[in-house]
Design a protein around this motif. Structure first.
Motif, PDB file in Angstrom:
ATOM      1  N   ASN A  18       1.565  21.799  15.736  1.00 40.04           N
ATOM      2  CA  ASN A  18       1.773  22.680  14.579  1.00 40.04           C
ATOM      3  C   ASN A  18       1.627  21.939  13.259  1.00 40.04           C
ATOM      4  O   ASN A  18       1.275  22.541  12.249  1.00 40.04           O
ATOM      5  N   PHE A  19       1.879  20.637  13.269  1.00 42.34           N
ATOM      6  CA  PHE A  19       1.719  19.846  12.059  1.00 42.34           C
ATOM      7  C   PHE A  19       0.269  19.833  11.594  1.00 42.34           C
ATOM      8  O   PHE A  19      -0.008  19.783  10.395  1.00 42.34           O
ATOM      9  N   TRP A  20      -0.686  19.885  12.524  1.00 41.75           N
ATOM     10  CA  TRP A  20      -2.098  19.753  12.184  1.00 41.75           C
ATOM     11  C   TRP A  20      -2.851  21.077  12.136  1.00 41.75           C
ATOM     12  O   TRP A  20      -4.030  21.096  11.770  1.00 41.75           O
ATOM     13  N   VAL A  21      -2.206  22.196  12.485  1.00 42.09           N
ATOM     14  CA  VAL A  21      -2.927  23.472  12.548  1.00 42.09           C
ATOM     15  C   VAL A  21      -3.352  23.948  11.164  1.00 42.09           C
ATOM     16  O   VAL A  21      -4.530  24.260  10.943  1.00 42.09           O
ATOM     17  N   VAL A  22      -2.436  24.036  10.230  1.00 44.66           N
ATOM     18  CA  VAL A  22      -2.772  24.556   8.894  1.00 44.66           C
ATOM     19  C   VAL A  22      -3.763  23.641   8.163  1.00 44.66           C
ATOM     20  O   VAL A  22      -4.729  24.143   7.574  1.00 44.66           O
ATOM     21  N   PRO A  23      -3.586  22.300   8.179  1.00 53.23           N
ATOM     22  CA  PRO A  23      -4.629  21.472   7.548  1.00 53.23           C
ATOM     23  C   PRO A  23      -6.007  21.639   8.186  1.00 53.23           C
ATOM     24  O   PRO A  23      -7.023  21.621   7.484  1.00 53.23           O
ATOM     25  N   GLU A  24      -6.045  21.846   9.496  1.00 58.27           N
ATOM     26  CA  GLU A  24      -7.328  22.080  10.151  1.00 58.27           C
ATOM     27  C   GLU A  24      -7.940  23.396   9.679  1.00 58.27           C
ATOM     28  O   GLU A  24      -9.149  23.462   9.405  1.00 58.27           O
ATOM     29  N   PHE A  25      -7.121  24.443   9.565  1.00 56.87           N
ATOM     30  CA  PHE A  25      -7.621  25.730   9.089  1.00 56.87           C
ATOM     31  C   PHE A  25      -8.161  25.603   7.669  1.00 56.87           C
ATOM     32  O   PHE A  25      -9.214  26.145   7.345  1.00 56.87           O
ATOM     33  N   LEU A  26      -7.426  24.900   6.814  1.00 55.94           N
ATOM     34  CA  LEU A  26      -7.866  24.731   5.425  1.00 55.94           C
ATOM     35  C   LEU A  26      -9.154  23.915   5.340  1.00 55.94           C
ATOM     36  O   LEU A  26     -10.052  24.243   4.559  1.00 55.94           O
ATOM     37  N   LEU A  27      -9.247  22.861   6.127  1.00 55.55           N
ATOM     38  CA  LEU A  27     -10.445  22.025   6.112  1.00 55.55           C
ATOM     39  C   LEU A  27     -11.654  22.793   6.632  1.00 55.55           C
ATOM     40  O   LEU A  27     -12.752  22.678   6.080  1.00 55.55           O
ATOM     41  N   GLN A  28     -11.458  23.599   7.653  1.00 55.08           N
ATOM     42  CA  GLN A  28     -12.558  24.387   8.181  1.00 55.08           C
ATOM     43  C   GLN A  28     -12.967  25.472   7.184  1.00 55.08           C
ATOM     44  O   GLN A  28     -14.151  25.772   7.034  1.00 55.08           O
ATOM     45  N   GLY A  29     -12.003  26.039   6.476  1.00 51.85           N
ATOM     46  CA  GLY A  29     -12.319  27.006   5.428  1.00 51.85           C
ATOM     47  C   GLY A  29     -13.088  26.368   4.290  1.00 51.85           C
ATOM     48  O   GLY A  29     -14.043  26.954   3.762  1.00 51.85           O
ATOM     49  N   LEU A  30     -12.684  25.162   3.885  1.00 44.17           N
ATOM     50  CA  LEU A  30     -13.402  24.426   2.844  1.00 44.17           C
ATOM     51  C   LEU A  30     -14.822  24.088   3.298  1.00 44.17           C
ATOM     52  O   LEU A  30     -15.771  24.165   2.512  1.00 44.17           O
ATOM     53  N   PHE A  31     -14.969  23.745   4.564  1.00 43.92           N
ATOM     54  CA  PHE A  31     -16.278  23.472   5.160  1.00 43.92           C
ATOM     55  C   PHE A  31     -17.189  24.695   4.981  1.00 43.92           C
ATOM     56  O   PHE A  31     -18.328  24.573   4.523  1.00 43.92           O
TER      57      PHE A  31
END
Length: 146
Positions: free
Chosen positions: A47-60
């Motif tokens: 859960n610590f890495w889920v939101v940063p992954e979502f944001l990074l993929q959105g930025l991508f």
């Protein structure tokens, strides 16, 4: 020409971070399945890495859209829409009490995402190599515009 090369290098770094994040989450689920991690620790780590992954993929996706790389954007958009859908339904985090019930589904989801990110990795490495060659050769024409 150098800006295009820097853009693709940034996309390469972002994609590599997405692959590492997805692989780490998959590894935590495998460790949970083999009873090397307890459910609380595994869900906290994931859960610590889920939101940063979502944001990074959105930025991508946003960077691909803004710079006009339509084909790669259209390939990346369904995963970004799925992430937005999960976030809006508040189903993006793993629940500690139901982690064993959803373990196989979560593993399958992480494997599919990892495959998605590897496909993007191949495309980005190709574009990075192509833009690097183009920058070194000094040509002003775009060879492929995807």
């Amino acid at each position: 020409m150098a800006w295009i090369c820097l853009f693709w290098f940034l996309m390469f770094a972002m994609n590599l971070a997405l692959i590492v994040s997805s692989f780490y989450q998959l590894l935590c689920l495998v460790d949970l399945e083999s009873d090397d991690l307890n459910p609380f620790e595994a869900s906290y780590r994931i859960n610590f890495w889920v939101v940063p992954e979502f944001l990074l993929q959105g930025l991508f996706c946003i960077l691909l859209l803004v710079t006009g790389h339509w084909i790669i954007f259209l390939l990346a958009a369904p995963l970004a829409c799925y992430h937005v859908n999960l976030y809006m339904k508040q189903q993006h985090l793993i629940d500690v009490t139901e982690v064993f019930r959803n373990l196989k589904v979560e593993k399958k989801f992480r494997i599919i995402k990892l495959g998605f990110y590897v496909i993007f990795f191949i495309l980005v490495v190709f574009r990075l190599t192509l833009s690097g060659f183009e920058a070194l050769a000094g040509t002003d024409e775009n060879l492929l515009s995807f």
